[in-house]
Every structure is written in C-alpha cells, then in structure tokens.
Enzyme design. Structure first.
Site, mmCIF file in Angstrom:
data_model
loop_
_atom_site.group_PDB
_atom_site.id
_atom_site.type_symbol
_atom_site.label_atom_id
_atom_site.label_comp_id
_atom_site.label_asym_id
_atom_site.label_seq_id
_atom_site.Cartn_x
_atom_site.Cartn_y
_atom_site.Cartn_z
ATOM 1 N N GLU A 65 0.808 -1.212 0.000
ATOM 2 C CA GLU A 65 0.000 0.000 0.000
ATOM 3 C C GLU A 65 0.845 1.268 0.000
ATOM 4 O O GLU A 65 0.502 2.249 -0.658
ATOM 5 C CB GLU A 65 -0.982 -0.005 1.172
ATOM 6 C CG GLU A 65 -2.134 -0.997 1.013
ATOM 7 C CD GLU A 65 -1.736 -2.443 1.246
ATOM 8 O OE1 GLU A 65 -0.630 -2.692 1.772
ATOM 9 O OE2 GLU A 65 -2.515 -3.341 0.889
ATOM 10 N N HIS A 134 -11.075 -6.015 8.208
ATOM 11 C CA HIS A 134 -11.871 -5.817 6.998
ATOM 12 C C HIS A 134 -13.107 -4.958 7.247
ATOM 13 O O HIS A 134 -13.987 -4.901 6.410
ATOM 14 C CB HIS A 134 -12.320 -7.166 6.412
ATOM 15 C CG HIS A 134 -11.203 -7.957 5.804
ATOM 16 N ND1 HIS A 134 -10.203 -8.518 6.554
ATOM 17 C CD2 HIS A 134 -10.923 -8.271 4.514
ATOM 18 C CE1 HIS A 134 -9.362 -9.167 5.751
ATOM 19 N NE2 HIS A 134 -9.766 -9.023 4.511
#
Lengths: 334, 383
Positions: A65, A134
């Site tokens: 990321e 998540h």
C-alpha cells in the site's frame, strides 16, 4: 436515441461508471491498486476497466500500500490523475506515512507548485461479515490530517457524482466507500445525466422539525429508517447526510440544528476520539442558544472492530438512534 | 479411517517432483563487484576525459566550501540545522552531473549539494533548513523534488514519476538518493520492487556514509553490501567508491543511460564517509573514534582527484586558484544573502493547504488577520 429507463443500479456499478467516464474523458486518469485489473477488484468496482483502457491505465500493482500510494504521488507529480484503491479500510494503514507526510502536504510545502490530484478509494466500515481488519471505520484518522479532503457517499447517485468530483479535484481526496452499501440499489440510469457534486456540501435527505440526525455513509439508511419509525412517537426528524467530512459543511448542519433545536450525531466508527465528538463540539459552539438539549452521539463502541458474529451488537442500529432521540426530551425532564 | 497406502515398495518411493522451476532472472549479472569500483589511481583513469576531471574538481571544491559555509551559518543562528555532506561531495556532484536537464532528482535532506550542483539557487536550497517553508523553489522548474525529511519516502515518488514519464513517451530518468539508514525502511523495499516490476527508468543511489545518525552499518544490515539488495528485486547492483568522483560519475552515467534506453532500474551503493556529525546538533565523538575519521581523511574525494590531476599535469596554481576563487565568491554571496532577514507572510499559512480555502480555513484566516491587526495597532500605540 431513447433515454434508458431508470432501472435499479448498485452503488458499485455507479462507482465503476464514474471511473469509466472519467477515464474516457481524461487520458491522464489512471486506476491502480491490488487486484483492480484482471479481477476487477475484490468488490468488482473496477470491473472491465483494464479490458477497456489497457493495463497501463488500470494497473494491478504489487501488494504494497505504501508503494501504491507512493508511486501514485510520483505519477501525479508528472501530470497524471491516479485513482488508487486500498481494497479494505485497515489495509490502508501501511500507506499512512505517504498519506500524511506527503500526499496531504505536498501542495502546501511547495506553495502550490506541486498539487497532487489524487483520489484514494477506501472501502470502509462493517456490516458485511468481514474478518478482522476488513471492517474498520478509519475516517477520524483522515479527518485529523489537514490537506486531505474526506468524503463518503451514501446513495447510488452520490457515489457517481462524488467520485467524479473527487477525480476532477486538484487536491487529494480520501474517498470512503461504505462497503455494506455496495449492493444497495436505487433507480439510477447510467445514461441519464447525473450531477457531479461539488465536494464539501451536506444535503438534507429528509426534512423534519423536531430534531436533526447528523450522519454520513453507511449510517444514512439507518437514520432514514429511524426517522420513519420515530413518526409513530410523534417525532419529525430531519436527516442530514454530511457527504463530506472535510471540508465540513457547518452552514447546512447548523441551519438545520437551529431550526430543530436538537441534534444526534450517528456513525458506526467508535465514539471516543471519533468524528462525532468534533461534530458535536462544532454544533454546540455555533448553535448553543438554539439547543434544547445536549448534542448526543450514537456511535460504535470503543472497541477494536468485533468479529462478524458479534458485529450486530456493535453497529448502531435504528433502536439505538431512537433511544437517543428519546433522550432529547431534555427540557421536559428537567 | 484407513491410511492411504503408498504406491509400490515404500523403500523405492520417491515423492512426485514439483513442476519444473526456473529462476525468473539469472542472478549472476545482477551481482555487484566484490570490491567498490574505482577509477582514480588505477589504469582506467588515463581514459577519463580531462575536461570532465576539471569540472568535477571545480564542483567538489565549491561543494566543500558550501558545506563549510552552511555549517558556519548554523553557528550564527541563520540556519536551524544543516546536515553536512562534507566527505560525500563526490557522490553529490556526480549524481547531479549524470543527469540531463529533463531528468528529475529526488534528494534526501542531506542532498542540498546535489540540488545546488544541478543549478538550484544556493539560498533556495537552504529554505527548508532555515526554518521557512519546506521548499523555496518550484520543483517543476528545476526538476528537483522537495528535499525529503522522512527516510526513503521519496523513492516511490521517483519510481512513479519515471513510470508516468515512460507512459507518456518521454525519455526522462528519475534519480533517487538515500542514505544507508534509509535502506532499512519499508519504502526503500517497496520502491525498488515497484521499479523492477514496472521496469521504471529509475536510478537509486545509496550513499553509504557509515552511520545513520549514530548507528553503524553493521547494526543496520546483515547484507553482504547494500548493493547486493538489488539482486532480490531483479535489478543490477553496483558498488562504487563514493569518494572517487570519476568512478561515481561513470557508474551513475551508465545507470542513467541504461534506464533511458529502457533497460530498467539500477541500485548503486556508493561507499563513502560522513566527515562531520549527522547535523550540528549531533556529537559524533560519542560513537566513533578519531582514528577512523583520520583514515577516511586520507581518502578524501578532493585529495584523490587532486592527485590524479597532478599526475596528468592538469593541476597548477591557476586551476587551484580559479576553483578556490569561485568557491569563495559563492560563499560570500551565500553569507550575505542568508544574513538578510527573511520576509515571511503569516497569511501564507492558509494560502496553499487546499486549492480553494475551506470554510474552516477562511474563518481561521480571518482570526489571524484580526490578531495581526491588533498587534500592529498595539505596536503603533507603543511608538
């Protein structure tokens, strides 16, 4: 040419359409991230873009990321408009140094010489039965960083209009996508003209007179449902969908609270240090003499996001909102 | 439940071989030389263009003087801090000289000198360190990214920019500079990985100056050399004597040309030494001995070049004086300009946070305006 009938479309489809239209209109728009190409994203939001525009325009990156966002910064420096996907809320954390140390301040530190027209798409929030990491609601982290715009749509139409605006913006925009609304449907025709929403304006989703529910993203449908249910109790609730957390639309919010005299902030992110504290403080500072009761907050608990089997106890639902509304009877009780 | 019987005689059993495995890249050509590459003092020095040697010399002398002057300015309070690159001038100068005008430089906070050698105004290059805005220059005008304070975070920017340039069809190369400590950061890894996967025209120059503030290289990495890290990403690693200006220039020029031709990225480790402390705020005697510093003094980049120039009959008093005079002129001008009080505009605080001020920033700007007006009034009354 006949205008297509407004048949139901999902938020995911509207987002995908927004990227497709932006890419078609502007060759500098590039979509990048893990799995966004061949797979079309784990939520299929980027489905078909690589096929239509080629892998150079919709790129499957290495799984990193900080690298995704860091290279996007360099691409923006050279005149491209990257649209970065972070796949899941908590996956964005490795990119925070790039976000905070560079993305948010490059325009400022170069006195406007090096603006970064970047869109960072972050699917966020719970309610989809996701495992750990998540389902985080990380908006407070983004809001705490000057230089970023932080926006989140709650409707299919806004998903399109706001993503177009984010991509067109000359500033970095953290675009929070409420995961559990990806498959929410609304009559929306991708062929019909859709307004591109300027960033920074809240909207009144439901007018009312007796109290204001201030909310955004995944909690908007919850508040709409609560407002319907409250009618039975004699409450006529106004629902304000913030749409943009930064910049914050003080005007719309405060005008509403001044009319109703009561306010509840509703979000699923944890309450302590969460967005609701800032919003309640702003409203109190600006509307104190109009308030009939303290500004209340209905938020997720101050716990790490719970496992899917327990998340229903964590997420603020209609009942919790109604309980708060009942507590707004401050004057009557005292 | 039955245990599955192995086929045939167990003594003769062999596991099924996995599908044929092939390395993706032959690692051998990517490996750095075992010793840092050197030119000065070797036979290959004869082949170096005298013109290049003289240019390197003038830049090194100017760079050394710049480091000394900037360090002096910290003692006078004119600079908040200065991370000196004394001893590392060969890396700085050769890095700048290996680039074409259209290329981009991504410097770390210690690489002021590379930016100046690339043509940046010496005062502008010190803006960040003076305590003003981070950059005193327009990055696009000079093709120099802002001096980067966080470690290694500018490396992925260099990769992204080089990648974007290639997508647009421009033969632009990005040179990213980082120190030995920066190679431990995650962004270093991610940048090299992206660059190799994308074959982005990027050159990574690690100036291994021995210490990350006080931590020596032995505590930083267990790799055979920092250049060896390249192999793991699938790009060539080059090890070069960072005090040998001719060697650094040659290796960097090769890597830049290779990247421009579409040959992909290179990782270069230049072995050098930081003669001064990390910054003026650091006491280097706490972590290294004087004898170590003296050993490196004998391997000074200017000294090495002077020996070579002398051997080839290229250095006389006139050349020395010309280089020294140019350096003194630069230093005097720098001193004079840095001694002028900088003019700062408080309202600039709100000018560039966003393209358009948010409502919140408009309110805060109005507050500061009122405070400034009140202060001006009070000053007027006091007079």
């Amino acid at each position: 040419m006949t205008t297509a009938a407004a048949k139901p479309a999902t938020m995911a489809q509207a987002l995908q359409r927004a990227m497709r239209d932006a890419m078609a209109e502007d060759p500098t728009v590039h979509v990048m991230g893990e799995d966004v190409g061949t797979l079309g994203g784990v939520f299929r939001v980027t489905d078909g873009l690589a096929k239509e525009f080629g892998e150079d325009r919709c790129t499957d990156t290495p799984l990193a990321e900080a690298g995704i966002l860091g290279t996007a910064v360099g691409m923006a420096m050279y005149g491209l408009r990257p649209v970065v996907e972070m796949q899941f809320d908590a996956f964005a954390y490795p990119a925070f140094e790039q976000l905070i140390s560079h993305v948010a301040r490059m325009r400022n530190r170069t006195r406007g010489g090096m603006p970064l027209p970047l869109t960072i798409r972050v699917p966020y929030g719970g309610g989809i039965g996701g495992v750990e990491h998540h389902s985080d609601s990380s908006e407070a982290y983004y809001m705490a960083t000057p230089g970023l715009h932080v926006v989140t749509p709650a409707t299919v139409e806004d998903a399109y209009g706001m993503l177009r605006a984010a991509i067109a913006s000359d500033d970095p925009v953290v675009f929070l996508e409420p995961k559990r609304l990806y498959w929410s449907k609304a009559p929306w025709s991708p062929d019909a003209p859709t307004a591109v929403e300027p960033i920074g304006r809240a909207v009144i989703r439901r007018p009312g007179r007796s109290a204001t529910l201030i909310t955004y993203g995944p909690s908007v449908p919850v508040c709409m449902e609560a407002a319907e249910a409250a009618r039975a109790e004699g409450w006529d609730l106004e629902v304000v969908d913030l749409r943009s957390l930064v910049p914050f639309d003080d005007e719309t919010v405060c005008a509403s609270v001044r009319r109703t005299g009561r306010a509840v902030v509703v979000h699923e992110s944890n309450g302590f240090g969460g967005p609701g504290g800032e919003i309640a403080a702003r409203v109190t500072e600006r509307c104190f003499h109009h308030l009939e009761a303290p500004v209340l907050r209905v938020a997720g608990f101050d716990i790490p996001y719970p496992p899917p089997m327990l998340e229903k106890h964590h997420l603020p639902g209609v009942d919790r909102v109604l309980d708060a509304v009942a507590r707004l009877q401050w004057e009557a009780e005292s | 439940m039955t245990v599955q019987e192995l086929p045939g005689d167990t003594a003769a059993y062999r596991p099924t071989p996995p599908p044929a495995w092939q390395p993706r890249t032959d690692p051998a050509p990517l490996l750095p030389d075992p010793e840092p590459y050197r030119v000065l003092g070797t036979e290959s020095a004869d082949a170096v263009d005298p013109e290049l040697l003289l240019r390197l010399y003038a830049e090194l002398v100017r760079g050394r003087r710049y480091n000394a002057q900037a360090t002096a300015l910290t003692k006078q309070g004119r600079l908040a801090v200065y991370p000196s690159s004394t001893g590392q001038e060969a890396c700085e100068v050769a890095a700048a000289m290996a680039l074409e005008t259209r290329d981009w430089l991504f410097p770390s906070y210690r690489d002021t000198l590379a930016a100046v050698a690339r043509g940046l105004d010496p005062v502008q290059a010190l803006t960040l360190l003076r305590g003003d805005w981070h950059t005193g220059y327009d990055p696009h005008e000079h093709r120099i990214a802002p001096l980067c304070t966080p470690l290694a975070t500018q490396l992925p920017h260099a990769v992204g920019l080089a990648h974007a340039a290639r997508l647009k069809g421009d033969d632009v190369v990005a040179l990213a500079m980082v120190g030995d400590g920066g190679t431990s950061e995650g962004d270093f890894h991610e940048a090299l990985n992206f660059a190799a996967v994308w074959q982005a025209p990027t050159v990574f120059l690690v100036q291994n100056n021995g210490f990350a503030i006080s931590v020596p290289l032995a505590k930083q990495t267990a790799a055979p050399s920092l250049a060896h890290k390249a192999v793991g990403y699938g790009m060539p690693g080059r090890l070069v004597d960072g005090n040998d200006a001719a060697a650094v220039h040659e290796v960097l020029t090769e890597a830049v040309e290779r990247a421009r031709r579409g040959g992909g990225p290179t990782l270069i480790e230049a072995v050098t030494y930081r003669m001064d402390a990390h910054t003026n705020a650091d006491d280097a005697t706490r972590y290294r001995g004087a004898s170590e510093v003296e050993t490196w003094r004998a391997h000074d980049p200017i000294l090495l070049l002077e020996r070579e120039l002398t051997r080839r009959g290229l250095l006389d008093d006139e050349v020395r004086k010309a280089a020294s005079d140019a350096a003194e002129t630069m230093a005097a001008r720098l001193r004079e300009r840095m001694n002028a009080e900088p003019v700062l505009e408080p309202m600039d605080l709100f000018a560039h946070v966003y393209a358009e001020r948010t409502g919140q920033l408009r309110e805060q700007a109005a507050q500061l305006t009122a405070e400034l007006d009140a202060a001006a009034d009070a000053e007027g009354e006091a007079r």
